[in-house]
Motif scaffolding. Structure first.
Motif, PDB file in Angstrom:
ATOM      1  N   ASN A  49       0.716  -1.169  -0.050  1.00 23.85           N
ATOM      2  CA  ASN A  49      -0.051  -0.087   0.040  1.00 23.85           C
ATOM      3  C   ASN A  49       0.852   1.250   0.129  1.00 23.85           C
ATOM      4  N   TYR A  50       2.195   1.046   0.289  1.00 24.81           N
ATOM      5  CA  TYR A  50       3.101   2.329  -0.050  1.00 24.81           C
ATOM      6  C   TYR A  50       2.720   3.105  -1.149  1.00 24.81           C
ATOM      7  N   PRO A  51       2.533   4.376  -1.116  1.00 20.33           N
ATOM      8  CA  PRO A  51       2.197   4.811  -2.543  1.00 20.33           C
ATOM      9  C   PRO A  51       3.365   5.411  -3.286  1.00 20.33           C
ATOM     10  N   PHE A  52       4.527   5.503  -2.953  1.00 17.42           N
ATOM     11  CA  PHE A  52       5.746   5.904  -3.526  1.00 17.42           C
ATOM     12  C   PHE A  52       6.861   4.933  -3.807  1.00 17.42           C
ATOM     13  N   THR A  53       7.774   5.593  -4.360  1.00 23.41           N
ATOM     14  CA  THR A  53       9.141   4.504  -4.657  1.00 23.41           C
ATOM     15  C   THR A  53       9.280   3.577  -3.168  1.00 23.41           C
ATOM     16  N   PHE A  54       9.584   2.488  -3.279  1.00 25.54           N
ATOM     17  CA  PHE A  54       9.663   1.693  -1.942  1.00 25.54           C
ATOM     18  C   PHE A  54      10.623   0.481  -2.133  1.00 25.54           C
ATOM     19  N   ILE A  55      11.551   0.522  -1.034  1.00 28.26           N
ATOM     20  CA  ILE A  55      12.485  -0.550  -1.076  1.00 28.26           C
ATOM     21  C   ILE A  55      12.147  -1.474   0.218  1.00 28.26           C
ATOM     22  N   GLN A  56      12.177  -2.822  -0.096  1.00 28.48           N
ATOM     23  CA  GLN A  56      11.888  -3.743   1.222  1.00 28.48           C
ATOM     24  C   GLN A  56      13.339  -4.068   1.583  1.00 28.48           C
ATOM     25  N   GLY A  57      13.602  -3.786   2.739  1.00 32.44           N
ATOM     26  CA  GLY A  57      14.790  -3.975   3.363  1.00 32.44           C
ATOM     27  C   GLY A  57      15.080  -3.737   4.881  1.00 32.44           C
ATOM     28  N   ASP A  58      16.047  -3.927   5.402  1.00 31.86           N
ATOM     29  CA  ASP A  58      16.235  -3.532   6.768  1.00 31.86           C
ATOM     30  C   ASP A  58      16.927  -2.033   6.550  1.00 31.86           C
ATOM     31  N   ALA A  59      15.971  -1.242   7.407  1.00 32.11           N
ATOM     32  CA  ALA A  59      16.419   0.251   7.208  1.00 32.11           C
ATOM     33  C   ALA A  59      18.049   0.531   7.553  1.00 32.11           C
ATOM     34  N   LEU A  60      18.421  -0.062   8.770  1.00 29.26           N
ATOM     35  CA  LEU A  60      19.840   0.362   9.049  1.00 29.26           C
ATOM     36  C   LEU A  60      20.621  -0.199   8.185  1.00 29.26           C
ATOM     37  N   THR A  61      20.334  -1.352   7.551  1.00 23.67           N
ATOM     38  CA  THR A  61      21.312  -1.715   6.557  1.00 23.67           C
ATOM     39  C   THR A  61      21.238  -1.018   4.949  1.00 23.67           C
ATOM     40  N   VAL A  62      19.944  -0.849   4.525  1.00 21.34           N
ATOM     41  CA  VAL A  62      20.071   0.014   3.567  1.00 21.34           C
ATOM     42  C   VAL A  62      20.521   1.481   3.664  1.00 21.34           C
ATOM     43  N   LEU A  63      20.427   2.174   4.793  1.00 22.40           N
ATOM     44  CA  LEU A  63      20.969   3.407   5.152  1.00 22.40           C
ATOM     45  C   LEU A  63      22.489   3.468   5.045  1.00 22.40           C
ATOM     46  N   ALA A  64      23.225   2.011   5.615  1.00 22.65           N
ATOM     47  CA  ALA A  64      24.362   2.087   5.737  1.00 22.65           C
ATOM     48  C   ALA A  64      24.979   1.780   4.408  1.00 22.65           C
ATOM     49  N   GLU A  65      24.594   0.757   3.478  1.00 25.21           N
ATOM     50  CA  GLU A  65      24.740   0.942   2.112  1.00 25.21           C
ATOM     51  C   GLU A  65      24.931   2.102   1.280  1.00 25.21           C
ATOM     52  N   LEU A  66      23.751   2.993   1.348  1.00 23.63           N
ATOM     53  CA  LEU A  66      23.570   4.118   0.655  1.00 23.63           C
ATOM     54  C   LEU A  66      24.832   5.062   1.188  1.00 23.63           C
ATOM     55  N   ILE A  67      25.005   4.945   2.545  1.00 21.90           N
ATOM     56  CA  ILE A  67      26.396   6.007   2.848  1.00 21.90           C
ATOM     57  C   ILE A  67      27.442   5.563   2.302  1.00 21.90           C
ATOM     58  N   ALA A  68      27.940   4.044   2.366  1.00 20.99           N
ATOM     59  CA  ALA A  68      29.031   3.440   2.011  1.00 20.99           C
ATOM     60  C   ALA A  68      29.221   3.768   0.537  1.00 20.99           C
ATOM     61  N   SER A  69      28.140   3.643  -0.287  1.00 25.14           N
ATOM     62  CA  SER A  69      28.148   3.667  -1.837  1.00 25.14           C
ATOM     63  C   SER A  69      28.191   5.274  -2.456  1.00 25.14           C
ATOM     64  N   GLY A  70      27.734   6.308  -1.274  1.00 26.93           N
ATOM     65  CA  GLY A  70      27.996   7.644  -1.648  1.00 26.93           C
ATOM     66  C   GLY A  70      26.653   8.048  -2.505  1.00 26.93           C
ATOM     67  N   GLU A  71      25.513   7.101  -2.678  1.00 26.43           N
ATOM     68  CA  GLU A  71      24.229   7.324  -3.156  1.00 26.43           C
ATOM     69  C   GLU A  71      23.352   8.122  -2.391  1.00 26.43           C
ATOM     70  N   ILE A  72      23.726   8.100  -0.840  1.00 27.61           N
ATOM     71  CA  ILE A  72      22.918   8.732  -0.088  1.00 27.61           C
ATOM     72  C   ILE A  72      22.895  10.418  -0.339  1.00 27.61           C
ATOM     73  N   ARG A  73      24.100  10.612  -1.140  1.00 25.58           N
ATOM     74  CA  ARG A  73      24.048  12.202  -1.482  1.00 25.58           C
ATOM     75  C   ARG A  73      23.224  12.776  -2.662  1.00 25.58           C
ATOM     76  N   ARG A  74      22.295  11.574  -2.954  1.00 24.72           N
ATOM     77  CA  ARG A  74      21.287  11.890  -4.025  1.00 24.72           C
ATOM     78  C   ARG A  74      20.148  12.612  -3.124  1.00 24.72           C
ATOM     79  N   TYR A  75      20.058  12.334  -1.796  1.00 24.17           N
ATOM     80  CA  TYR A  75      18.882  12.853  -1.080  1.00 24.17           C
ATOM     81  C   TYR A  75      18.960  13.978  -0.382  1.00 24.17           C
ATOM     82  N   THR A  76      18.179  14.827  -0.060  1.00 22.20           N
ATOM     83  CA  THR A  76      17.998  15.886   0.427  1.00 22.20           C
ATOM     84  C   THR A  76      18.023  15.875   2.000  1.00 22.20           C
ATOM     85  N   ALA A  77      17.245  15.152   2.440  1.00 28.79           N
ATOM     86  CA  ALA A  77      16.687  14.748   3.813  1.00 28.79           C
ATOM     87  C   ALA A  77      16.327  13.427   4.181  1.00 28.79           C
TER      88      ALA A  77
END
Length: 244
Positions: A49-77
């Motif tokens: 039911n989530y109405p937007f882009t959705f990633i199923q996964g552990d939030a801490l793992t996903v965030l850590a991987e976004l930080i490690a890859s540098g992809e986190i810089r795509r986000y504003t907040a």
């Protein structure tokens, strides 16, 4: 980067991107979308039911991987609503005094550590209680004319805004309390029995019409809360010029 088990993508990539951690069905996400963000949600459980882009996964793992890859810089907040039932008002009050409930996890501290490591401004949301968060902002349904009280506290990382006035409640939450029925203008959007709200009542009271799953409704914050926070953030940062 480890591939999550489910990704659904949305458009509107021209707006500032917001990462919605522990997203559940998207109460916060809907509010940030209305404020002017493009939202990506992350939750460990499938949330069709989530109405937007959705990633199923552990939030801490996903965030850590976004930080490690540098992809986190795509986000504003980042917005995060980590589990902390161990210290919410219901757990530390009625449930504990009566020996109800079991063990609960508290992911506030590890979530904050990763949010700080991301370098992005963030919001940590928690129910009223003894969770280890700064109560930089406290929001209540009465501030938005809603049919729930649903106090929520928000810790702001890397940005600030002014606390809005907490309006006097118009009455009690409707339902049974300790063997006595109380009438009131607000519904109890949690639990079952004892005069708790029906699914339809919760949807109307919180302004949520895209999910009718009881568990998702009881865990959601009203979109009006995140819409207020999102607009406040954009008004105080350069990201607001992108969303305009």
């Amino acid at each position: 980067m480890t591939q999550p088990t489910d990704i659904r993508r949305a458009s509107n990539a021209d707006r500032p991107l917001l990462l919605d951690l522990y997203s559940c069905a998207g109460g916060a996400g809907r509010g940030y979308d209305r404020a002017g963000f493009t939202v990506t949600g992350v939750d460990i459980r499938p949330r069709p039911n989530y109405p937007f882009t959705f990633i199923q996964g552990d939030a801490l793992t996903v965030l850590a991987e976004l930080i490690a890859s540098g992809e986190i810089r795509r986000y504003t907040a980042i917005h995060a609503s980590p589990p902390c039932q161990e210290k919410c008002a219901l757990t530390v009050g009625t449930n504990r005094s009566r020996g109800w409930g079991g063990m609960h996890v508290d992911l506030v501290a590890p979530t904050r550590a990763l949010l700080d490591a991301s370098g992005l401004p963030y919001v940590i949301e928690q129910p009223d209680g003894k969770a280890d968060v700064r109560k930089d902002i406290t929001l209540c349904g009465e501030q938005f004319g809603l049919g729930v009280i649903r106090h929520r506290n928000f810790e702001l990382g890397g940005w600030t805004t002014v606390q809005p006035k907490h309006l006097k409640h118009r009455g009690r939450v409707r339902g049974w309390r300790h063997g006595k029925y109380h009438a009131g203008p607000y519904v109890a959007a949690y639990g079952k029995g004892g005069g708790k709200a029906t699914v339809a009542e919760m949807q109307q009271a919180m302004g949520i019409d895209w999910t009718d799953v009881h568990e998702e409704l009881t865990e959601a914050i009203p979109p009006a809360y995140a819409q207020w926070l999102g607009r406040a953030f954009l008004a105080r940062t350069s990201a607001g010029a992108v969303a305009a």
